[in-house]
Design an enzyme around this catalytic site. Structure first.
Site, mmCIF file in Angstrom:
data_model
loop_
_atom_site.group_PDB
_atom_site.id
_atom_site.type_symbol
_atom_site.label_atom_id
_atom_site.label_comp_id
_atom_site.label_asym_id
_atom_site.label_seq_id
_atom_site.Cartn_x
_atom_site.Cartn_y
_atom_site.Cartn_z
ATOM 1 N N SER A 31 0.852 -1.209 0.000
ATOM 2 C CA SER A 31 0.000 0.000 0.000
ATOM 3 C C SER A 31 0.877 1.245 0.000
ATOM 4 O O SER A 31 0.516 2.283 -0.523
ATOM 5 C CB SER A 31 -0.899 0.002 1.249
ATOM 6 N N ARG A 75 0.219 1.937 9.714
ATOM 7 C CA ARG A 75 -0.229 3.227 9.184
ATOM 8 C C ARG A 75 0.424 4.290 10.068
ATOM 9 O O ARG A 75 0.448 4.165 11.294
ATOM 10 C CB ARG A 75 -1.746 3.306 9.269
ATOM 11 N N SER A 116 7.825 4.929 18.199
ATOM 12 C CA SER A 116 7.953 6.305 17.716
ATOM 13 C C SER A 116 8.051 7.298 18.857
ATOM 14 O O SER A 116 7.525 7.063 19.947
ATOM 15 C CB SER A 116 6.727 6.664 16.859
ATOM 16 N N TYR A 140 -2.318 7.712 16.286
ATOM 17 C CA TYR A 140 -1.093 7.070 15.755
ATOM 18 C C TYR A 140 -0.121 6.801 16.906
ATOM 19 O O TYR A 140 0.339 5.673 17.090
ATOM 20 C CB TYR A 140 -0.430 7.960 14.699
ATOM 21 N N LYS A 144 1.249 3.113 18.799
ATOM 22 C CA LYS A 144 2.654 2.741 18.997
ATOM 23 C C LYS A 144 2.906 2.392 20.469
ATOM 24 O O LYS A 144 3.596 1.432 20.795
ATOM 25 C CB LYS A 144 3.577 3.872 18.536
ATOM 26 N N ASN A 169 12.959 11.924 14.159
ATOM 27 C CA ASN A 169 12.577 12.327 12.796
ATOM 28 C C ASN A 169 13.537 11.747 11.761
ATOM 29 O O ASN A 169 14.672 12.174 11.673
ATOM 30 C CB ASN A 169 12.502 13.846 12.721
ATOM 31 N N LEU A 186 8.949 17.138 6.743
ATOM 32 C CA LEU A 186 9.515 18.442 6.392
ATOM 33 C C LEU A 186 10.430 18.418 5.180
ATOM 34 O O LEU A 186 10.191 19.135 4.193
ATOM 35 C CB LEU A 186 10.286 19.019 7.594
ATOM 36 N N ALA A 279 -1.549 22.550 14.890
ATOM 37 C CA ALA A 279 -2.064 22.012 16.163
ATOM 38 C C ALA A 279 -1.308 20.715 16.477
ATOM 39 O O ALA A 279 -1.044 19.903 15.582
ATOM 40 C CB ALA A 279 -3.546 21.716 16.029
ATOM 41 N N GLY A 280 -0.917 20.557 17.733
ATOM 42 C CA GLY A 280 -0.302 19.286 18.133
ATOM 43 C C GLY A 280 1.190 19.213 17.918
ATOM 44 O O GLY A 280 1.820 18.188 18.194
ATOM 45 N N ASP A 281 1.791 20.317 17.415
ATOM 46 C CA ASP A 281 3.247 20.314 17.229
ATOM 47 C C ASP A 281 3.940 20.753 18.517
ATOM 48 O O ASP A 281 3.784 21.914 18.936
ATOM 49 C CB ASP A 281 3.637 21.307 16.117
HETATM 50 C C1 WQD Z 1 8.744 18.479 11.503
HETATM 51 C C2 WQD Z 1 8.683 19.972 11.795
HETATM 52 C C3 WQD Z 1 6.493 20.910 11.470
HETATM 53 C C4 WQD Z 1 6.313 20.513 7.134
HETATM 54 C C5 WQD Z 1 6.104 13.280 12.441
HETATM 55 C C6 WQD Z 1 5.297 12.284 13.207
HETATM 56 C C7 WQD Z 1 6.208 11.453 14.062
HETATM 57 C C8 WQD Z 1 7.273 10.818 13.213
HETATM 58 C C9 WQD Z 1 8.019 11.883 12.407
HETATM 59 C C10 WQD Z 1 6.713 8.529 12.685
HETATM 60 C C11 WQD Z 1 7.404 20.351 12.549
HETATM 61 C C12 WQD Z 1 7.501 21.532 10.508
HETATM 62 C C13 WQD Z 1 6.702 20.439 8.466
HETATM 63 C C14 WQD Z 1 6.284 21.760 6.467
HETATM 64 C C15 WQD Z 1 7.026 22.819 8.486
HETATM 65 N N1 WQD Z 1 6.736 9.840 12.342
HETATM 66 N N2 WQD Z 1 7.051 21.590 9.123
HETATM 67 N N3 WQD Z 1 6.657 22.873 7.184
HETATM 68 O O1 WQD Z 1 5.546 16.298 12.992
HETATM 69 O O2 WQD Z 1 7.933 16.214 13.925
HETATM 70 O O3 WQD Z 1 6.771 14.113 13.341
HETATM 71 O O4 WQD Z 1 7.038 12.585 11.659
HETATM 72 O O5 WQD Z 1 7.042 8.003 13.710
HETATM 73 O O6 WQD Z 1 5.436 10.474 14.674
HETATM 74 O O7 WQD Z 1 4.422 12.984 14.021
HETATM 75 O O8 WQD Z 1 7.499 15.648 11.526
HETATM 76 O O9 WQD Z 1 8.317 16.374 9.335
HETATM 77 O O10 WQD Z 1 5.833 16.624 9.875
HETATM 78 O O11 WQD Z 1 7.470 18.133 10.957
HETATM 79 O O12 WQD Z 1 7.338 23.858 9.096
HETATM 80 O O13 WQD Z 1 5.945 21.890 5.262
HETATM 81 O O14 WQD Z 1 8.631 20.681 10.563
HETATM 82 O O15 WQD Z 1 5.616 21.908 11.954
HETATM 83 O O16 WQD Z 1 7.716 21.386 13.466
HETATM 84 P P1 WQD Z 1 6.891 15.675 13.012
HETATM 85 P P2 WQD Z 1 7.242 16.669 10.329
#
Ligand code: WQD
Length: 316
Positions: A31, A75, A116, A140, A144, A169, A186, A279-281
């Protein structure tokens, strides 16, 4: 010494499989996994959450004399888990229940679980120790943490020997052909914006951090894969406690710092759009890594520049 790797055709799973070589037995529902990543390896298309999964997994373990399982199939989209919690529980918890039941029936006693940093939720600390109370803030992350509890309970009930690896990350590419094809984090998101001639977005610049953007602990996917190999060696040769390990660099990088490294690696002095925070960051999420260094003898080797460069070269 066959090792069954669930999700083995995925971004991280295929890096683990590449290090294991022909010892790896791949299970993937494709998938998200890509079959060409695991060409040359024994590979079975299988949804571990399906009705016949336990029977098929047990047969596969017996057929290939599997001695350990590395479990990555899950997932993993945080936003999707909030919208579809039932499906996340059915897939991530149901799939793991089928896998553990198959292991118990087949007598497979060694288990490395892809957990995670999302298990921690939004900790208000400079860096996170494995002893911190886990308070996940989305389904999610909850799946975990529950997966870790399931391993613990199997250990109590029938002697399963397990290691939980709490990924921070993950980014980069150990081999270009194994690059992350999902544009969900990111670094790949910024690359996609640059390729499309759009301005990358920064979610939040008013966090309580030195430059106002969120801080994360980035780890090269190849370093992460090596941590799985170290965990397998630990399970085979050691009986010490501490079955849960953070997998990170131990140092944090802000979003703006990552953007600067991307400018340097790509040679593009691009502008960004700064938007409100998501939200949630959590403002900061960095790993304490003394336990994995001391117990498994593992530490990151790649720098943030290595991570970004390897990811950029894989798509250029
Ligand atoms: C990183 C930072 C965003 C995109 C997630 C999961 C976590 C793990 C890793 C599996 C944050 C910022 C992002 C963008 C941005 N996965 N950002 N612009 O949220 O830390 O963790 O992936 O285990 O469980 O939650 O990763 O890469 O989404 O974001 O500014 O276009 O980059 O706000 O601060 P995150 P992310």
């Amino acid at each position: 010494m066959s090792v069954l790797v669930t999700g083995g055709a995925g971004y991280i799973g295929s890096h683990v499989a590449r290090l294991l070589g022909t010892d790896a037995i791949i299970v993937d529902d494709f998938s998200a996994g890509i079959e060409t990543r695991v060409r040359g390896l024994v590979c079975e298309q299988l949804d571990i959450a399906s009705a016949d999964a336990q029977h098929r997994l047990e047969a596969l373990m017996r057929k290939h004399s599997v001695t350990a399982v590395v479990h990555l199939a899950a997932r993993k989209k945080v936003g999707e888990s909030v919208e579809q919690p039932e499906w996340y529980y059915q897939q991530n918890i149901g799939g793991m229940a089928n896998l553990l039941a198959a292991m118990r029936s087949a007598g497979v006693m060694n288990f490395v679980f892809s957990s995670s940093a999302a298990t921690y939720g939004m900790p208000d600390v400079e860096s996170v120790s494995e002893d911190l109370d886990c308070r996940p803030i989305n389904p999610y992350g909850e799946t975990k943490l529950i997966g870790e509890w399931m391993s613990r309970d199997a250990a109590k009930a029938w002697g399963l020997r397990h290691v939980n690896l709490r990924y921070f990350n993950v980014a980069g590419a150990g081999w270009p052909e194994l690059a992350d094809s999902a544009v969900a984090n990111l670094i790949p998101i910024v690359f996609a914006a640059l390729k499309a001639g759009e301005k990358p977005k920064v979610f939040g610049a008013d966090y309580p951090t030195p430059d106002g953007s969120c801080i994360r602990d980035y780890v090269h996917v190849l370093d992460l894969a090596k941590a799985h190999v170290a965990a397998l060696e630990y399970l085979r040769s050691d009986t010490r406690p501490h079955s849960t390990f953070n997998v990170g660099s131990g140092s944090g990088s802000s979003v703006f710092e990552v953007i600067d490294v991307i400018r340097e690696v790509t040679g593009q002095n691009f502008e960004v759009d700064v938007l409100p925070g998501r939200a949630g960051d959590p403002p900061r999420l960095c790993a304490q890594v003394s336990r994995i260094e001391k117990t498994l003898g593992w530490r990151t080797e790649a720098t943030l520049t290595d991570i970004v460069r390897s990811a950029w070269q894989a798509i250029s």
